[in-house]
Scaffold this active site. Structure first.
Site, PDB file in Angstrom:
ATOM      1  N   TRP A 130      -0.506 -52.677  58.385  1.00 46.21           N
ATOM      2  CA  TRP A 130      -1.733 -52.764  59.184  1.00 46.21           C
ATOM      3  C   TRP A 130      -1.376 -53.680  60.362  1.00 46.21           C
ATOM      4  O   TRP A 130      -1.083 -54.864  60.153  1.00 46.21           O
ATOM      5  CB  TRP A 130      -2.854 -53.366  58.331  1.00 46.21           C
ATOM      6  CG  TRP A 130      -4.102 -53.656  59.090  1.00 46.21           C
ATOM      7  CD1 TRP A 130      -4.736 -52.819  59.975  1.00 46.21           C
ATOM      8  CD2 TRP A 130      -4.871 -54.858  59.055  1.00 46.21           C
ATOM      9  NE1 TRP A 130      -5.849 -53.432  60.470  1.00 46.21           N
ATOM     10  CE2 TRP A 130      -5.962 -54.669  59.931  1.00 46.21           C
ATOM     11  CE3 TRP A 130      -4.760 -56.065  58.372  1.00 46.21           C
ATOM     12  CZ2 TRP A 130      -6.917 -55.661  60.140  1.00 46.21           C
ATOM     13  CZ3 TRP A 130      -5.712 -57.041  58.579  1.00 46.21           C
ATOM     14  CH2 TRP A 130      -6.774 -56.841  59.446  1.00 46.21           C
ATOM     15  N   ASP A 211      -3.859 -59.577  49.793  1.00 37.91           N
ATOM     16  CA  ASP A 211      -4.967 -59.278  50.698  1.00 37.91           C
ATOM     17  C   ASP A 211      -5.864 -58.233  50.023  1.00 37.91           C
ATOM     18  O   ASP A 211      -5.446 -57.105  49.795  1.00 37.91           O
ATOM     19  CB  ASP A 211      -4.340 -58.723  52.000  1.00 37.91           C
ATOM     20  CG  ASP A 211      -5.356 -58.436  53.083  1.00 37.91           C
ATOM     21  OD1 ASP A 211      -6.557 -58.579  52.829  1.00 37.91           O
ATOM     22  OD2 ASP A 211      -4.915 -58.053  54.197  1.00 37.91           O
ATOM     23  N   ALA A 213      -9.065 -56.205  50.481  1.00 33.08           N
ATOM     24  CA  ALA A 213     -10.074 -55.834  51.482  1.00 33.08           C
ATOM     25  C   ALA A 213     -10.952 -54.669  51.036  1.00 33.08           C
ATOM     26  O   ALA A 213     -11.927 -54.347  51.714  1.00 33.08           O
ATOM     27  CB  ALA A 213      -9.401 -55.492  52.811  1.00 33.08           C
ATOM     28  N   LYS A 246     -15.968 -54.612  53.808  1.00 30.02           N
ATOM     29  CA  LYS A 246     -16.104 -53.209  53.385  1.00 30.02           C
ATOM     30  C   LYS A 246     -16.889 -53.126  52.071  1.00 30.02           C
ATOM     31  O   LYS A 246     -17.795 -52.306  51.951  1.00 30.02           O
ATOM     32  CB  LYS A 246     -14.730 -52.560  53.181  1.00 30.02           C
ATOM     33  CG  LYS A 246     -13.623 -53.131  54.007  1.00 30.02           C
ATOM     34  CD  LYS A 246     -13.421 -52.410  55.309  1.00 30.02           C
ATOM     35  CE  LYS A 246     -12.337 -53.123  56.104  1.00 30.02           C
ATOM     36  NZ  LYS A 246     -11.995 -52.518  57.339  1.00 30.02           N
TER      37      LYS A 246
HETATM   38  C1  LIG Z   1      -5.835 -54.932  54.495  1.00 27.50           C
HETATM   39  C2  LIG Z   1      -6.887 -55.545  55.354  1.00 27.50           C
HETATM   40  N1  LIG Z   1      -7.025 -56.878  55.359  1.00 27.50           N
HETATM   41  C3  LIG Z   1      -7.967 -57.468  56.121  1.00 27.50           C
HETATM   42  C4  LIG Z   1      -8.805 -56.742  56.924  1.00 27.50           C
HETATM   43  C5  LIG Z   1      -9.794 -57.458  57.787  1.00 27.50           C
HETATM   44  O1  LIG Z   1     -10.967 -57.628  57.133  1.00 27.50           O
HETATM   45  P1  LIG Z   1     -12.148 -58.510  57.726  1.00 27.50           P
HETATM   46  O2  LIG Z   1     -13.095 -57.569  58.415  1.00 27.50           O
HETATM   47  O3  LIG Z   1     -12.770 -59.130  56.519  1.00 27.50           O
HETATM   48  O4  LIG Z   1     -11.555 -59.508  58.646  1.00 27.50           O
HETATM   49  C6  LIG Z   1      -8.699 -55.351  56.953  1.00 27.50           C
HETATM   50  C7  LIG Z   1      -9.555 -54.569  57.835  1.00 27.50           C
HETATM   51  O5  LIG Z   1      -9.309 -53.458  58.215  1.00 27.50           O
HETATM   52  C8  LIG Z   1      -7.711 -54.742  56.147  1.00 27.50           C
HETATM   53  O6  LIG Z   1      -7.556 -53.420  56.126  1.00 27.50           O
END
Ligand SMILES: Cc1ncc(COP(=O)(O)O)c(C=O)c1O
Length: 413
Positions: A130, A211, A213, A246
């Site tokens: 990402w 992470d 999410a 999300k």
């Molecule tokens: C793997 C991952 N980590 C973190 C995030 C960011 O999330 P936040 O909106 O809570 O900053 C995303 C958002 O697309 C994501 O896909």
């Protein structure tokens, strides 16, 4: 001063959004931004969230400052949701957390904390990655290394290659993993693979940074964090970034959490609290509270928690339905194309087995916009979008055959 500014270097994500904004076609399709859409194309708000907001407003709660560590009640509730009560009850583990502006804020603060302790630590990220994840670590000056994770053209996880690359991890390096619904591939690790990685990080003295999410978007709220829990219960130290964007559908309210799991000790705990507070203050002063207050209200009100869990499960099933629909449409339009990976993968994203030239053709001919690496948000697709995407695929395959190019994903006859 500003008139003399040099042009900003070309950023592939920004430039995609510029092309999308300039596309005047009524058919333009945004499969880039990571939000769930219903079949009318709306980003729905959970009833549990609306009700929690109403209850907070009715109580007339204060809007005074919370401080750089944010809403600690939210942290306790989210630690429970993600790590589970067993890990929190372990005497040999202490969890120090801060509420952050989303997981984005958590990743950035986490990188700063590690960097402040060790200039030698590197971070290992998946390929594909990402792309924003890189910036959170590069900006504080960390060296970024990549490990092979997924083959986009064969649509498979490359676990042996991942282990091969990670054999070069050193003590205090960070291993960045996605708790579930890997972004951008949708390809997750099985429990035996989490176990193998747990052994590898322990042997190397590396520190996992997980992470999370998309909890609840893959196989279920508990199932989606089983690998993380297995790892967190066995390694001595672990960092965790959690996004509530999300799972609670509160994207713009910016609620997330950074946790550091360590062996208990007054010294380390005091140091961590101070460090989290200092970096939060230096980077953004204080996180916003609205989203965190909503989630605290939901997770401490049994009726709202039940409602949220059932709405989240409904969303999960809709995403699975969208994945099934897209797979069927692709296989109907393109004879011989095995699109089973779309249904096997989990969460919002999958990487389509096309190259950057073909991705550009998708934009020019069909007004379909995706992130780099043909990362498509399947959860944003309406039925009509899936039909257009499948037709676009048929066109690309026809061109490939005409050009004598490689067969799509190696699986088209
Ligand atoms: C793997 C991952 N980590 C973190 C995030 C960011 O999330 P936040 O909106 O809570 O900053 C995303 C958002 O697309 C994501 O896909």
């Amino acid at each position: 001063m500003f008139r003399e500014m040099p042009l900003y270097e070309d950023d592939p994500i920004e430039s995609m959004f510029v092309r999308l904004a300039a596309d005047r076609s009524p058919d333009r399709m945004d499969l880039g931004i990571g939000v769930f859409r219903d079949d009318e194309g709306r980003v729905p708000v959970f009833d549990a969230v609306r009700e929690a907001e109403l209850r907070i407003v009715r109580r007339g709660e204060s809007k005074s400052y919370m401080g750089p560590l944010g809403n600690l009640g939210y942290c306790r509730a989210v630690e429970r949701l993600v790590l589970g009560p067993e890990i929190l009850a372990q005497e040999e583990r202490s969890v120090i957390s801060a509420q952050t502006p989303g997981a984005g804020g958590a990743l950035r603060v986490g990188a700063e904390v590690v960097r402040s302790l060790s200039r030698e630590s590197r971070v290992w990220v998946s390929n594909p990655v990402w792309p924003h994840q890189l910036e959170f670590f590069e900006k504080p000056g960390m060296t970024v290394r990549t490990y092979r994770y997924y083959d986009r053209y064969e649509s498979v996880l490359r676990f042996d290659e991942m282990l091969e690359d990670l054999a070069a991890m050193r003590r205090d390096d960070l291993l960045l993993l996605h708790g579930c619904c890997h972004n951008p591939t949708g390809q997750d690790l099985g429990l035996d693979q989490w176990q193998a990685l747990t052994e590898l990080v322990s042997e190397k003295g590396a520190i996992p940074f997980v992470d999370v999410a998309y909890q609840g978007f893959g196989q279920g709220v508990e199932e989606d964090v089983a690998g993380l829990r297995l790892m967190a219960s066995r390694v001595p130290e672990l960092l965790l970034a959690v996004s509530s964007s999300k799972s609670f559908g509160i994207y713009r309210d910016r609620a997330g959490m950074l946790s550091v799991v360590v062996s208990p000790g007054a010294r380390v705990e005091t140091w961590l609290v101070r460090r989290l507070r200092d970096f939060a203050r230096q980077l953004y002063f204080m996180p916003p509270d609205h989203g965190a207050a909503i989630i605290l209200e939901i997770l401490t009100s049994p009726d709202l928690e039940d409602l949220w869990r059932s709405e989240l499960d409904g969303t999960r099933l809709k995403i699975l339905g969208k994945r099934r629909m897209l797979r069927n449409m692709l296989e109907t339009e393109v004879a011989g194309f095995d699109a089973s990976f779309i249904e096997r993968q989990l969460g919002m994203f999958s990487c389509l087995p096309i190259d950057s030239r073909e991705q550009r053709l998708m934009e020019e001919l069909f007004h379909i916009y995706m992130m780099p690496d043909a990362r498509a948000n399947v959860a944003a697709m309406r039925t009509s979008d899936a039909q257009v995407l499948a037709r676009a695929f048929r066109e690309l395959i026809g061109r490939r055959r005409g050009d004598g190019l490689r067969a799509l994903g190696g699986t088209v006859g």
